[in-house]
Design a protein around this motif. Structure first.
Motif, PDB file in Angstrom:
ATOM      1  N   ILE B  27      39.068  13.063  48.645  1.00  0.00           N
ATOM      2  CA  ILE B  27      40.509  13.197  48.885  1.00  0.00           C
ATOM      3  C   ILE B  27      41.231  13.886  47.752  1.00  0.00           C
ATOM      4  O   ILE B  27      42.410  14.191  47.883  1.00  0.00           O
ATOM      5  N   PRO B  29      43.196  16.142  45.554  1.00  0.00           N
ATOM      6  CA  PRO B  29      43.887  17.361  45.975  1.00  0.00           C
ATOM      7  C   PRO B  29      43.464  18.595  45.176  1.00  0.00           C
ATOM      8  O   PRO B  29      43.326  19.665  45.743  1.00  0.00           O
ATOM      9  N   THR B  30      43.250  18.457  43.885  1.00  0.00           N
ATOM     10  CA  THR B  30      42.885  19.627  43.081  1.00  0.00           C
ATOM     11  C   THR B  30      41.408  19.550  42.691  1.00  0.00           C
ATOM     12  O   THR B  30      40.771  18.509  42.814  1.00  0.00           O
ATOM     13  N   ASP B  33      40.631  17.088  39.803  1.00  0.00           N
ATOM     14  CA  ASP B  33      40.372  15.704  40.224  1.00  0.00           C
ATOM     15  C   ASP B  33      38.911  15.522  40.602  1.00  0.00           C
ATOM     16  O   ASP B  33      38.262  14.535  40.225  1.00  0.00           O
ATOM     17  N   ARG B  34      38.382  16.507  41.336  1.00  0.00           N
ATOM     18  CA  ARG B  34      37.001  16.396  41.797  1.00  0.00           C
ATOM     19  C   ARG B  34      36.036  16.520  40.626  1.00  0.00           C
ATOM     20  O   ARG B  34      34.996  15.849  40.603  1.00  0.00           O
TER      21      ARG B  34
END
Lengths: 84, 88
Positions: B27, B29-30, B33-34
């Motif tokens: 989930i 968004p950028t 984050d992942r």
């Protein structure tokens, strides 16, 4: 059902989640990140199956080599996948 | 609580934390984050390997975790360099 079996099943679910994520994401860099996570968890699975030498090989190829080569390839091409 | 059960519970908690990190990877968004979620999964995998090495008492299993920590760092380095705009 031993604790190790529970760990292996939970880890396999995470591997499948990572593989689905790799195909599903449209941003190709995010896709590479998901692929790295999948190969990481695959190495843990080899480790849980008592094959540490295979886990070392998978870590070397999956985490370091594949990620580096894909990121270098992304730099030369487009990052976003086009919607059809 | 027997030592074996304790190690099992600890490893199960670590795998549950890995699941939460994979959720963030889904989930997030950028890409940053992942990437942070991937680094968290890296750390948790290394921790699980060391934990299971301690549970079985085999030193060779800890060596795998050391190699793994080094290589995952290199992989993260490439992604971070790309995100920063370097890698020219």
């Amino acid at each position: 059902m031993t604790a190790l079996t529970v760990l292996q099943v939970a880890n396999l679910v995470l591997i499948v989640a990572g593989a689905v994520l790799t195909v599903w994401l449209r941003d190709l860099l995010a896709s590479v990140v998901a692929l790295a996570a999948m190969s990481l968890l695959l190495a843990l699975q080899f480790y849980l199956l008592q094959a540490p030498d295979v886990a070392i090989a998978e870590a070397g190829i999956g985490a370091a080599l594949t990620t580096a080569i894909f990121v270098l390839a992304l730099r030369k091409t487009r990052r976003k996948e086009e919607e059809e | 609580m027997s030592p074996e059960l304790g190690f099992g519970v600890a490893a199960a908690v670590l795998v549950a934390l890995m699941a939460i990190s994979v959720l963030r990877m889904a989930i997030g968004p950028t890409v940053a984050d992942r990437a942070v979620a991937l680094d968290t999964v890296n750390t948790l995998v290394v921790t699980t390997m060391v934990l299971l090495g301690a549970a079985t008492g085999l030193v060779v299993l800890v060596d795998v975790a050391i190699v793994y920590a080094l290589l995952s760092f290199v992989g993260m380095l490439y992604i971070a360099r790309y995100l920063e705009g370097g890698l020219k």
